[in-house]
Design a protein around this motif. Structure first.
Motif, PDB file in Angstrom:
ATOM      1  N   ALA A 299       0.891  -1.495  -0.051  1.00 49.75           N
ATOM      2  CA  ALA A 299      -0.084  -0.011   0.077  1.00 49.75           C
ATOM      3  C   ALA A 299       0.693   1.273   0.107  1.00 49.75           C
ATOM      4  O   ALA A 299       0.147   2.363  -0.377  1.00 49.75           O
ATOM      5  CB  ALA A 299      -1.030  -0.123   1.123  1.00 49.75           C
ATOM      6  N   TRP A 303      -0.057   4.817  -1.621  1.00 50.07           N
ATOM      7  CA  TRP A 303      -0.438   5.908  -0.829  1.00 50.07           C
ATOM      8  C   TRP A 303       0.443   7.174  -1.140  1.00 50.07           C
ATOM      9  O   TRP A 303       0.190   8.246  -1.225  1.00 50.07           O
ATOM     10  CB  TRP A 303       0.006   5.480   0.593  1.00 50.07           C
ATOM     11  N   GLY A 550      -4.631   8.635   5.174  1.00 46.53           N
ATOM     12  CA  GLY A 550      -4.736   7.836   4.250  1.00 46.53           C
ATOM     13  C   GLY A 550      -5.464   6.530   4.676  1.00 46.53           C
ATOM     14  O   GLY A 550      -5.417   6.179   5.654  1.00 46.53           O
ATOM     15  N   ALA A 552      -6.569   2.248   3.000  1.00 47.35           N
ATOM     16  CA  ALA A 552      -6.384   1.510   2.033  1.00 47.35           C
ATOM     17  C   ALA A 552      -7.325   0.142   2.396  1.00 47.35           C
ATOM     18  O   ALA A 552      -7.606  -0.136   3.479  1.00 47.35           O
ATOM     19  CB  ALA A 552      -4.885   0.907   2.339  1.00 47.35           C
ATOM     20  N   THR A 648      -6.302   2.580  -2.470  1.00 46.83           N
ATOM     21  CA  THR A 648      -5.811   3.480  -1.375  1.00 46.83           C
ATOM     22  C   THR A 648      -6.386   4.875  -1.789  1.00 46.83           C
ATOM     23  O   THR A 648      -6.820   5.019  -3.020  1.00 46.83           O
ATOM     24  CB  THR A 648      -4.236   3.659  -1.637  1.00 46.83           C
ATOM     25  N   LYS A 675      -9.058  -3.286   5.980  1.00 43.21           N
ATOM     26  CA  LYS A 675      -8.845  -1.736   6.046  1.00 43.21           C
ATOM     27  C   LYS A 675      -7.617  -1.102   6.793  1.00 43.21           C
ATOM     28  O   LYS A 675      -7.351  -1.684   8.064  1.00 43.21           O
ATOM     29  CB  LYS A 675     -10.088  -1.062   6.539  1.00 43.21           C
ATOM     30  N   TYR A 677      -5.556   2.055   7.910  1.00 42.88           N
ATOM     31  CA  TYR A 677      -5.716   3.632   8.132  1.00 42.88           C
ATOM     32  C   TYR A 677      -4.076   4.276   8.471  1.00 42.88           C
ATOM     33  O   TYR A 677      -3.702   4.123   9.544  1.00 42.88           O
ATOM     34  CB  TYR A 677      -6.662   3.988   9.312  1.00 42.88           C
TER      35      TYR A 677
END
Length: 761
Positions: A299, A303, A550, A552, A648, A675, A677
């Motif tokens: 990710a 990001w 952000g 994902a 993302t 998920k 964060y």
């Protein structure tokens, strides 16, 4: 910046490594509402993002088409195949009426460049209109799906046993819930020095002390809670108390969710390992920990491509807002008209003899009244000035006459009146009295033939200029630079910062300190008795305590359901001050109705509103001055999340899971996803490195094992554990805190909506 958040210029003073005193927001001498200047961090969406200018409906259609086509298998290969591209062109035109040859040519160039990016990075930006989403489909992700499907069920079985819930009755199952067992100010035990050992998480209790409790400054929360209980949303323009209190609802003065610590493994690359426990996921599940580490690694580069770099002075009304990583393809602040009356037509706008005579009489009376400086004289002056204002169409035209018979203007008027109508190609017959009433006939004609058009990409700047960053945000119709109509107390002179490309590399900038990530695992389970999911609500995760920038989402198990999608929307304040549709609003509120441009008179009055709403993809009456029902959001589109896909996006976009249902209504189905964060790595916040686990059942299992090893009988062990059934925190108390934390998020959301202005103001 607004409100009362505390600014600290140097982020290096933050420290939660355990090598020294804990110095993070809310601890040491760092205030809980500590915040870096915008340019020293990433942007968030709690109050710091607005997409400006608004995205045109045609550009939204373009990115929807490109997102759809890049869902095709091997699209990055087939985009070079002319036969496939021809089929895709037809597919694109079938998808939207806003596709045109010029628009498709732009999309094709961009798709071919996206294919190059995909082959290099294994992900692409989509729905990229200022902000963006990144999506990735790779064999590695497909393999990870298998690993998750193997690693998650044991966790679910253990939670069912520990929590004693009837999971079969629940449609949404939180396997790992980051909002459960949060840091509770004034309650949670925290290490001021030292670390919680990932392999001995229960060994740190003896050195921990209770977290300090900040003073809660939200004095009007009961009013907000009543709105929550009734399911109401406050009208925009209202606040819980006054605008000074609104700031405090962006923070939680009671809770903070606890991220885990993530460190980079090598000197280069994005490979990571988790070095502190994931809240609500026991470290014993090493297989799942390893799988989550792999997703975090994958990710990081997406990001990099979607996070929004903060910008100074974003909140000033003279500026647009934060700038996302992708510039807009189509920029316009007004309307392109077809068949609009040309400037020469005003030569026929001759006031009638009667209006000229009345205007001259008023002017003479006004001149005489100027000589009377008495109270009655000044009152008379004001009255005459108000009457004169109604004759602005006559001012300067007292001696004006129609063009002479030999003027070429008559030929231009004749040609305009003969223009075809209603899609016909045949000239229209001239009205018999057109020469005696040319201005009236021109007005009637423009009402029939005036049309607006959707702006096209490539009009103000080329694709090559856009791609190379040399487009300079040039609009098709320019912004209103000066708005004197708003009066001296509200001057508006917008400053538009140029869109400057920037590069973000989390793996380089934050290699030494690592990242902090909140982890969530969730299942949505459908059955023949409950075959539909429709409960998705718009989310902007966290409050400013968490500093989430952000998100994902990795869909690892999708079975027997229709296409699961995640939709996005963003705050888009269409500041009427610099959009040209607002000129009609100003005219409407003025008594000078006859001074409006010709094409906005009569039946076409209101066409400007309708046109700008459709050009920007808003519903009818969205920009009405009396419209306070619609929040100023613009839908950015939705992305499919099939099994094995990772997406993302920055936490400036609100998102929600779209409704879906069973494909075969006789068989159960599910949507299961991870998920992540991302905490803004410019900060350090209190994490599971600093907080010994609060879960009573973790502690009880470990204590029971230790006591059994020591030879104590089972009855005695059970009695010891039972006497401490709420230490450090029992499940019942944790659920109460979770509900309270959820309510605080709703308060934050309501104050945000309450402070938003209407779409056009």
């Amino acid at each position: 910046m607004e409100g009362s958040s505390t600014h600290i210029e140097d982020p290096s003073i933050l420290d939660n490594t355990g090598h020294g005193p804990l110095r993070v927001p809310g601890f040491g001498d760092i205030p809980m509402n500590y915040e870096l200047p915008p340019e020293a961090r990433f942007a968030h969406g709690i109050y710091e993002w607005r997409q400006a200018p608004a995205v045109t409906a045609r550009e939204l259609a373009m990115v929807a088409v490109m997102n759809h086509l890049t869902d095709h298998l091997d699209w990055h290969v087939d985009i070079s195949n002319d036969e496939v591209v021809a089929r895709w062109k037809k597919e694109a035109f079938d998808m939207t009426a806003l596709m045109s040859d010029k628009t498709w040519d732009w999309c094709l160039k961009e798709l071919r460049d996206k294919a190059i990016d995909f082959r290099e990075n294994q992900h692409i930006r989509v729905l990229d209109t200022g902000s963006c989403v990144c999506k990735s489909d790779t064999p590695t992700l497909s393999s990870l799906s298998t690993l998750f499907r193997w690693a998650v069920p044991p966790v679910l079985r253990q939670q069912k046993a520990q929590q004693g819930l009837d999971w079969k009755s629940k449609q949404v199952l939180s396997i790992v819930d980051p909002w459960l067992f949060p840091l509770v100010y004034g309650k949670t035990l925290v290490l001021d020095r030292g670390r919680v050992d990932l392999h001995d998480v229960l060994g740190a209790y003896k050195h921990a002390t209770v977290a300090p409790k900040p003073v809660d400054k939200r004095v009007s929360f009961m009013k907000l809670q009543r709105w929550v209980d009734k399911g109401q949303i406050p009208a925009r323009g209202t606040t819980p108390n006054d605008h000074l209190e609104t700031e405090y609802y962006r923070w939680s003065w009671n809770y903070q969710c606890l991220p885990c610590e993530v460190e980079f493994v090598k000197d280069t690359g994005t490979e990571v390992r988790i070095t502190s426990y994931i809240n609500n996921l026991h470290p014993a599940y090493q297989g799942l920990y390893g799988a989550i580490e792999k997703v975090i690694s994958l990710a990081i580069k997406p990001w990099n491509d979607c996070l929004v770099q903060g910008q100074s002075d974003w909140s000033k009304d003279s500026n647009h807002g934060q700038l996302g990583p992708v510039p807009l393809r189509i920029i316009t602040y007004g309307i392109e008209w077809e068949n609009e009356l040309p400037d020469w037509a005003d030569a026929f706008n001759v006031p009638s003899t009667i209006r000229k005579r009345i205007y001259r009489r008023h002017r003479e009376e006004l001149q005489r009244s100027m000589e009377d400086d008495t109270k009655e004289g000044r009152k008379r002056q004001r009255k005459l000035q108000a009457l004169e204002a109604g004759f602005c169409d006559v001012a300067g035209k007292e001696n004006m006459e129609k063009p002479p018979p030999d003027s070429d203007l008559w030929g231009k008027a004749k040609e305009y009146l003969e223009r075809p109508e209603d899609g016909s190609t045949s000239p229209m017959a001239l009205p018999q009295d057109w020469q005696s009433n040319p201005w009236r006939r021109l007005q009637e004609k423009v009402e029939r033939v005036l049309r607006w058009k959707h702006p096209e990409p490539g009009t103000a700047f080329s694709y090559e200029e856009w791609k190379s960053g040399q487009h300079h945000d040039k609009p098709i119709i320019d912004i209103v630079r000066d708005r004197p109509d708003w009066g001296p107390e509200r001057p508006f002179y917008p400053v538009i910062p140029p869109h400057t490309p920037y590069a973000i590399t989390l793996e380089d900038t934050f290699r030494q300190q690592g990242l902090q990530v909140l982890v969530e695992l969730e299942n949505i389970e459908l059955t023949p008795d409950a075959p539909t999911y429709s409960k998705g609500r718009w989310q902007l995760p966290g409050q400013l305590n968490e500093h989430i920038v952000g998100v994902a989402v990795f869909a690892y198990d999708v079975h027997n359901i229709t296409d699961p999608r995640i939709a996005f929307r963003q705050y888009t304040r269409l500041h009427g001050c610099y959009y040209r549709y607002h000129e009609e609003l100003v005219a409407k509120r003025s008594v000078l109705l006859n001074c409006r441009p010709a094409h906005r008179q009569g039946k076409t009055y209101g066409l400007e509103y309708d046109a700008i709403e459709q050009i920007l993809g808003f519903p009818p009456l969205y920009l009405s001055i009396d419209n306070y029902a619609n929040p100023p959001y613009q839908d950015a589109g939705s992305i499919a999340t099939p099994q094995g896909r990772l997406i993302t996006f920055p936490n400036v976009l609100e998102h929600r899971v779209e409704p879906f249902q069973l494909v075969d209504s006789t068989v159960a189905g599910h949507y299961r996803f991870l998920k992540l964060y991302l905490v803004d790595p410019h900060y350090r916040v209190c994490s599971t490195r600093n907080v010994p686990p609060q879960q009573h059942h973790w502690w009880a299992a470990a204590v029971g094992s230790d006591l059994a090893t020591a030879g104590l009988p089972r009855e005695m062990i059970d009695e010891i554990v039972q006497r401490t059934d709420s230490w450090p925190m029992g499940m019942s108390e944790a659920r109460q805190h979770r509900r309270a934390l959820h309510n605080e998020h709703l308060w934050n959301e309501m104050t945000k909506l309450g402070r938003m202005r209407g779409p056009g103001f």
